[in-house]
Design an enzyme around this catalytic site. Sequence first.
Site, short mmCIF file in Angstrom:
data_model
loop_
_atom_site.label_atom_id
_atom_site.label_comp_id
_atom_site.label_asym_id
_atom_site.label_seq_id
_atom_site.Cartn_x
_atom_site.Cartn_y
_atom_site.Cartn_z
CB SER A 36 -0.87 0.00 1.25
OG SER A 36 -1.40 1.29 1.47
CE1 TYR A 81 -4.51 -1.81 4.93
CE2 TYR A 81 -3.44 0.30 4.50
CZ TYR A 81 -4.06 -0.84 4.03
OH TYR A 81 -4.23 -1.03 2.69
#
Lengths: 591, 281
Positions: free
Chosen positions: A462, A475
């Site tokens: 990401s 995350y």
Amino acid sequence: MTDQNISAAVRTRRVRGDGVDLAVYEQGDPARPTVLLMHGYPDTHAVWDEVAAELAGRYHVVRYDVRGAGASSRPFGRKRYTFDYLMADMRAVLDATAPERKVHLVGHDWGSIQSWEAACTMGERFASFTSISGPCLDHVARLTRENLRRPTPRNVKHSVGQGLRSWYIYFFQTPLLPEVMWRAGLTAPFTRALELGEGVRPREGHPARTMPRDGAAGVGLYRANMLQRMRKPRDRRTDVPTQVIVPTKDLFVSPHLVAGLGDRVPTLSLRPIAAGHWVVRSHPEVIARWIGEHITGVTGGPLTAAESRALRRARVAPERRPFEGSLVVVTGAGSGIGRATALAFAERGAEVVAADLDLPSAQRTAELAGLLGPAAHAFQVDVSDAAAMEDFAKAVLHDLGVPDVVVNNAGIGMAGPFLGHSVEDWRRVLDVNLWGVIHGSRLFAAQMVERGQGGHIVNTASAAAFTPQRTLPAYATSKAAVLMLSECLRAELRGKGIGVSAICPGIVNTNITRTSRFVGLSDDEQRQHQHRASRAYALRNFGPEGVAKQIVAAVQKDKAVVPVTPEAHLSYLTARLSPRVMRLLARFDVG
Amino acid sequence: MSNKVALARTDDRAELERFREIQRLCYQCADEVAATLEPGVTEREACRRMRRWLRAHGVDDWLHTPFAWFGDRTAFRGFKVPTQFLPSAARLAEGMPYILDMAPVKKGYSADIGYGGVLGENRVWEQLDTDLAAYRTLILELVRERRTFADIYAEVDALIERQGYDNRHRKYPGRVIGHQVGIIGGMLPKGVGFPFGVRFLQTIGRELVKERLAGRSPLWNGAKQSQHPPTPGLWAVEPHIGFRGVGVKFEELLVVTEDDAYWLDDDLPHVHRWAARKAMA
């Protein structure tokens, strides 16, 4: 003697060629289809020992020392090494060992150059042809002319590349000096270079004890044929079903020499392999397997799913899609980027395995993939469950074979302050986002390495991997780990021909925002946050199809790290130029 | 017609019958024109055939003049500006999907239909068309539950996403999945329209203002203006889904009453096609 002994035992005989005695070596049951293995320069038949042993169980394997090499006679003078003589030798051996039937021809290096001549001039004698690291000289000559006629940067690059790789050819045109050097002891440094450069360790028979003489006599091959064919290339074509095995790390033959071959060989397959020039020594099992598959495919024998896919993959055809015959595994394929990726690969001809925690959604993806490409398969799997992943990898291997591309995409979102994350929250994020990738990479990389034909692993990281954010501690940490894992893995697997890419999408409109957990909030606030995030992502309006396209490109071009959206690019750049700015931005609460 | 008269009176059986007639006329036209489509015909030619057919059958005005989309234009691929919706010189070829869309007015009564088809065989189209059936049931169910229009729009979106398709009705003006229709009147001249009829524009403009005052909208989309329970009246509902280069839609009239809803007519080509397919499976 048992059957096995018959196939393993090497039977030696001598055959009279055109003015020379040729040492011929046979293995396997002569009643079976004949495979003729042609060695190159400065080798002898022994370069094929491992491959021949693998093939002998199924085929009648014939090898011989080419004139000037090993135990065959060494005629004097370059005139005795022209194609006419070489072809006469080959005919004599075929007449003696496999009269009245078509044989399967395999050539490496100069053996392949000779084999091209044979396949183009006496194609009726061959049922199939496998060429390894030895081009058709006439084809090379024509390709070089075409490249020079249209000197685009790419053409020039390819021509120069091959020009540099051919240094020894120019050297061999020098009178006397090469012979003197071979006689004076070039063998030892050659052997050493082979071990260092290609990882091929010396063994009994290769490099041969006769190498000083073989090397000296064999330069005749270059002197008798190279310049002649370069000057006046002939129009060479063959209808023999041909597969060309292309070692991509070949220091002597450029992989680009196969360009335009499809026009001259109607039934052509290309099989790249991340290996050096002596691939028959470094990867004998793969070479033997590919020879076997090619022969079975040509003769219409029974093939497993993996084998017939491999043949489809190799086949050169004008309307061929780039991933035709590839097996692609995608986790988290039930929605978002996973589904779009599965469909993008299917659209390009790949057979897709769609895995998701939610089976119906995976089945739906498989159904859609089947509309665009070959029939696809759905699996239910929890990527965070080691045992389940192991079963999944085994099931794929057993039912479908080793995947060519694995996309470890499954992931979950989680946002909120660090102290709001419970241990359970952390465990959940790391289990799915990091361990899922570890399991997928570990299990499928093992299969790819074992198969020895390379592959590609794509991990969905990401933009958060390099964008610190106070609201994404768990995350972003998990994704940063995925990025680093991918980089380490890439370094390690490079030598095995397995590429590893990390994809860093950025803000992409998928259902991850609707399923993300916002820690430390009531259910109502949770929903509000999800709704707000979804709206923001929807307004950004970058669809998962854009990411899928980049994933396909990453596999095709073997890219290491791929930021996808413009904001991901910007973030990636800023993180490298000025981490300080990123630290400042990290303080803003965007959750 | 004064502002006090509803666009369509859903409690008047005779009036509904008139609407049903014009809708049937449209589907008859679509069936007949579709049967004449052959490889090489352009969108413009298809539209011309529809226009002539409808004129010959007594149509005197338009909500909008007929549309035809061929090939990947059925999924509005690459559509950036509104003019791209207009009939083009794109030619039909074997295996290509097509959509015919017409909205004629006959003696004030209007209908608006969408008719999807394919020339020959197309696996993607078959799958899309099969899946499209679910939207007819879903929308009716949700309207009967009197969920807000915006909610229903979101539910339709969710189904599209589950099925793995793209929402294509969001490309329509106002991103509408449906709009109100009714009796079209007014002082402006009849039959003028490119592509929208001037009387229709007048009516819809009037309704936009009128409904706005009541906190509603004659256009049905996912926005704030549609956060109201279904308005009684006649609604042309047009879910349009796409996958890669193939788009499929249906459009037909939904009757919404104070406490119930039903499709104006179940005797339609796509309904029969779906039933036949289901019976085969």
